[in-house]
Design a protein around this motif. Sequence first.
Motif, PDB file in Angstrom:
ATOM      1  N   TYR A  87     -13.294   2.543  -8.626  1.00 59.96           N
ATOM      2  CA  TYR A  87     -12.009   2.598  -9.034  1.00 59.96           C
ATOM      3  C   TYR A  87     -11.464   3.706  -8.394  1.00 59.96           C
ATOM      4  N   LYS A  88     -10.029   3.757  -8.306  1.00 64.00           N
ATOM      5  CA  LYS A  88      -9.268   5.036  -7.708  1.00 64.00           C
ATOM      6  C   LYS A  88      -8.778   5.711  -9.123  1.00 64.00           C
ATOM      7  N   LEU A 122      -2.621   3.251  -2.728  1.00 63.12           N
ATOM      8  CA  LEU A 122      -2.827   2.603  -3.951  1.00 63.12           C
ATOM      9  C   LEU A 122      -1.959   1.277  -3.731  1.00 63.12           C
ATOM     10  N   TYR A 123      -2.432  -0.016  -3.900  1.00 64.21           N
ATOM     11  CA  TYR A 123      -1.818  -1.021  -3.769  1.00 64.21           C
ATOM     12  C   TYR A 123      -1.054  -1.530  -5.032  1.00 64.21           C
ATOM     13  N   TYR A 182      -7.742   2.671 -11.560  1.00 56.93           N
ATOM     14  CA  TYR A 182      -7.169   1.511 -10.863  1.00 56.93           C
ATOM     15  C   TYR A 182      -8.461   0.880 -10.176  1.00 56.93           C
ATOM     16  N   ASP A 200     -11.742   9.004  -6.290  1.00 55.05           N
ATOM     17  CA  ASP A 200     -11.970   7.674  -5.709  1.00 55.05           C
ATOM     18  C   ASP A 200     -13.477   7.369  -5.572  1.00 55.05           C
ATOM     19  N   ASP A 252       0.942  -1.320  -0.145  1.00 55.35           N
ATOM     20  CA  ASP A 252      -0.029   0.187  -0.009  1.00 55.35           C
ATOM     21  C   ASP A 252       0.887   1.209  -0.083  1.00 55.35           C
ATOM     22  N   LYS A 269     -16.485   3.851  -5.617  1.00 52.34           N
ATOM     23  CA  LYS A 269     -16.591   2.523  -5.184  1.00 52.34           C
ATOM     24  C   LYS A 269     -16.034   1.336  -6.143  1.00 52.34           C
ATOM     25  N   ASN A 310      -3.988  -3.890 -12.353  1.00 51.88           N
ATOM     26  CA  ASN A 310      -5.185  -3.941 -12.180  1.00 51.88           C
ATOM     27  C   ASN A 310      -6.043  -2.354 -12.875  1.00 51.88           C
ATOM     28  N   ASP A 341      -4.821   8.973   1.104  1.00 50.21           N
ATOM     29  CA  ASP A 341      -5.340   7.763   0.184  1.00 50.21           C
ATOM     30  C   ASP A 341      -3.899   7.034  -0.240  1.00 50.21           C
ATOM     31  N   LYS A 364     -10.887  -1.402  -8.235  1.00 50.93           N
ATOM     32  CA  LYS A 364     -11.057  -2.159  -7.031  1.00 50.93           C
ATOM     33  C   LYS A 364     -11.501  -3.515  -6.807  1.00 50.93           C
ATOM     34  N   LYS A 365     -10.860  -4.208  -6.171  1.00 49.20           N
ATOM     35  CA  LYS A 365     -11.360  -5.720  -6.083  1.00 49.20           C
ATOM     36  C   LYS A 365     -12.674  -5.584  -5.394  1.00 49.20           C
TER      37      LYS A 365
END
Lengths: 216, 407
Positions: free
Chosen positions: B335-336, B297-298, B403, B331, B262, B333, B385, B295, B405-406
């Motif tokens: 994606y970022k 990002l992974y 990016y 940001d 992260d 729900k 991703n 914030d 989100k999962k």
Amino acid sequence: MILLVDDNKEILDGLSFSLKEAGYSVEEAFNINEAKEKYMDASIVILDITLPDGNGFDFYKNYLCDRNIPTIFLTANDSEVDIVKGLELGADDYMTKPFSTKELLVRIKKILMRKENNTVIKIKDIEYDIDKMKLTKNGEDIKLTSIELNILNLLFVSKGGIVRRDAILDKIWELTGNDVDDHTLTVYIKRLKDKIGSDIIINVKGLGYKLYEENK
Amino acid sequence: MLKDWVISYMKKINRIIIILIILLIPIVLYSVYKISEYKEYNKNYNNKINYIIDYVKTNTSLSDDDILKMINNNELNHNLIDKYGYNISNIGIINNNVSYTKYFIIEISILLGTIILFMAFYLYDNYKKKKELDDIIKLIDNINHHNYDTQIDSMSEDELSILKSEIYKTTIMLRSIADNSIKDKENLKKGLEDISHQLKTPLTSIMINLDNILDNPNMDDTTRNSFVKKIKKETYNIKNLVTSLLKLSEFDVNTIEFIRKDIKVKELIDESIEKVSSLADLKNIKINIDCNKTDTLYCDKMWEVEAISNIIKNALEHSNIDSVIDIEYSDNKVYKKILIRNYGSTISEEDQKHLFERFYKGSNSNSDSVGIGLSLSRNIINMDNGNIYVESGNNKTEFIIKYFKKI
């Protein structure tokens, strides 16, 4: 004395030439066996990692590390860089091929200064830390833009000599990929002088610039 | 997982139940038949005895008591039937012929019926199994011809169904390994061709300049210096080219290991800007950052910084002098998003289509740039991703990175 260890004759000759030009005494070794005989008097070792009779890392670990002889590794790829970082030498002590001799000379200078625990150069009321690339005047930070900082760094790194305008233009090209005209360069230098305030940058007519020196 | 096990268990039970039912029917029928046969024979015997008693009562003077004794008699003193030459095992004293035939027919029918039922069941079972095997063969054949679009029939019997699904999985995997390995080889070949082609340009320039110098020993210093400087520039170009191409090749053959953590978005952006700070300085471009400090990002920091800095570099190269670049983070729900906006020449529709292709140089790109930066950026972002696209118009260009989100 600087010990150069590399199995490529062209590189060895080239580096040897530049280092001698810069005033250092140089010894050469083509492989680890030769290096084993010559490292004792070295104040810095420039060590290629892939050598015909062994691994540069092993040589470092077994001979140089304990004696605290500063070493600059010459690495060909990123994974070797990772290993160097893993040896916890500090990120500065490697150079990825290809590199320019100028870069190497700057590195050497920094290492020698670090060894004396003195990486700060003082001129008049200005202090510049070559390692951290920070400029202070009377204890206060002076903020410079990226290009200004690099030009200043070039001057300090070449302290005692003259930096040709060409060399500065080259550096700017290296950093930005763009050619800058002569007039723009003059503007940069002026801006730099203004920000510094003190009169430490001297214009050498027809040649370039140099830093003010106490004993004239 | 539990649900699947329960379903397959129930299918097994189903089969056993069907077999039991098939067995039960003839057993029940047979029992019913046997019972009614027994009852009928019983009735016949009882009737016959009744007739005998009646005749005795009518035509003799035996008392009721004697008749009862007669019914209950267990002794055989005279054995008249034997005396008259009849075999007691064979003789049909009682008229059961009609019943006997009727029951014989019923009995045989039940037997035959059961056999036929079992055979039908067996043949049906076999037929279904054969059909499933045929399905599997067809499945494998399809996969071998690159037709992966098959449905696994989950309503059928268990072992074969499992076999089918395992074969499907294995075959797909083998196929895709084979396909990937061919693709890898092709990519490698193309990569090498590209590298060789790209290197030839600066090398040619170097050779020309060197020839000029060597062939003209009396050349004046200024001219010679300018040639030498050109040679130096070209070697730097080669160096950058080789580094970038190596990175791209690593992507092509999937040998890169991403070490993801992260990372603060602000840190990513700051470090990316730092890499191109001199260029921004040169063009006197101010970079505005709009993103909060927390914030994250992974991602793999080193690679992501490489990706974002390439995009910022591109934005800088196409910006007007004294302009600004906006970098905005947002940001939601799904994606970022990181948006990089620059003001300068619009990227043409044509260029936009090919912008992220390797070696594509837009119509107003720097002649020293080779066109790898954006391609590499896209590869890196995809690995993390995300995806990237560009919108350009009215002298304003926006690079948008999302990016996902999962979920």
